[in-house]
Write an enzyme that holds these catalytic residues in place. Structure first.
Site, short mmCIF file in Angstrom:
data_model
loop_
_atom_site.label_atom_id
_atom_site.label_comp_id
_atom_site.label_asym_id
_atom_site.label_seq_id
_atom_site.Cartn_x
_atom_site.Cartn_y
_atom_site.Cartn_z
N LYS A 118 63.05 6.50 18.65
CA LYS A 118 63.01 5.62 19.82
C LYS A 118 61.66 5.04 19.75
CE LYS A 118 60.52 6.78 23.34
NZ LYS A 118 59.88 7.65 24.38
N ASP A 136 65.26 6.20 26.28
CA ASP A 136 64.14 7.09 26.54
C ASP A 136 64.63 7.95 27.63
OD1 ASP A 136 64.27 5.52 28.70
OD2 ASP A 136 62.19 5.14 29.26
#
Ligand code: SF4
Length: 210
Positions: A118, A136
């Site tokens: 991420k 996220d």
């Protein structure tokens, strides 16, 4: 209209020109800000990064910083012991192995402490406009509510499904828009469903309209 077209259209109405809310001036400052933002908020990160980067204005300074001092500065973002070590180690590796430049290579970046998929996606999309969808907590929640993914899908499953459904040229912008939508509208607690035009596609609508 297809659900994804309606979603993209709505996101464009709400956030025509979405911006990353993290403050940074250089590649390594952005990378470190994203590392610090894990399980924290951009606001809290923005309250500490200017202090770090003015006290330690170069990567060499950061690589030689006292961990205890970094911990004191980083404390408000949480997990500060771990994150202080990450910051110092990232600075050290950038100085020793990469001439002070953050490498644009997913595999190498993921070998840095505190840097996962991420973080790499956020960094590459924001700094290099590289097509990537960072998933996220907001992107994951909104995607699952809107049935773009199953409730028990992993974060990587969600990312792969979004990449199939969203046009590649929209990925980076879509990530920023979904974060803002999740942060300010489709919130974890008490989402603002009443005026949401996506209700008909959403798993949550009944719960939040009663
Ligand atoms: S209806 Fe509510 S939960 Fe569903 S997408 Fe809209 S704001 Fe989010």
């Amino acid at each position: 209209m297809m659900m994804t077209s309606k979603l993209l259209e709505y996101l464009d109405t709400l956030f025509p020109d979405p911006k990353c809310e993290l403050l940074y001036a250089t590649d390594y400052q952005l990378l470190m800000a994203v590392v610090l933002s894990a399980q924290s908020t951009d606001k809290r990160v923005n309250s500490v990064t200017p202090v770090i980067f003015s006290k330690y204005p170069s990567l060499e300074d950061l690589a030689n910083a006292s961990v205890e001092d970094l911990e004191d500065i980083i404390r408000p973002v949480g997990s500060f012991r771990k994150k202080a070590r990450f910051i110092k180690e990232i600075a050290r590796r950038l100085v020793d192995e990469f001439n002070g430049v953050v490498p644009v290579d997913r595999e190498v970046l993921e070998s840095f402490p505190g840097v996962g998929r991420k973080t790499v996606n956020v960094f590459l999309a924001e700094f290099y406009h590289y097509p990537a969808i960072a998933v996220d907590t907001h992107v994951e929640r909104v995607s699952k509510r809107l049935k773009l993914a199953y409730l028990n899908d992993s974060v990587l499953d969600v990312e792969c499904k979004l990449m199939k459904k969203i046009p590649r040229e929209s990925w980076a912008k879509f990530h920023l828009q979904m974060v803002l939508f999740g942060r300010y509208y489709c919130k974890a607690v008490k989402p603002l469903c009443k005026d949401c035009p996506l209700k008909e596609y959403c798993r949550e609508k009944k719960k939040n309209l009663d």
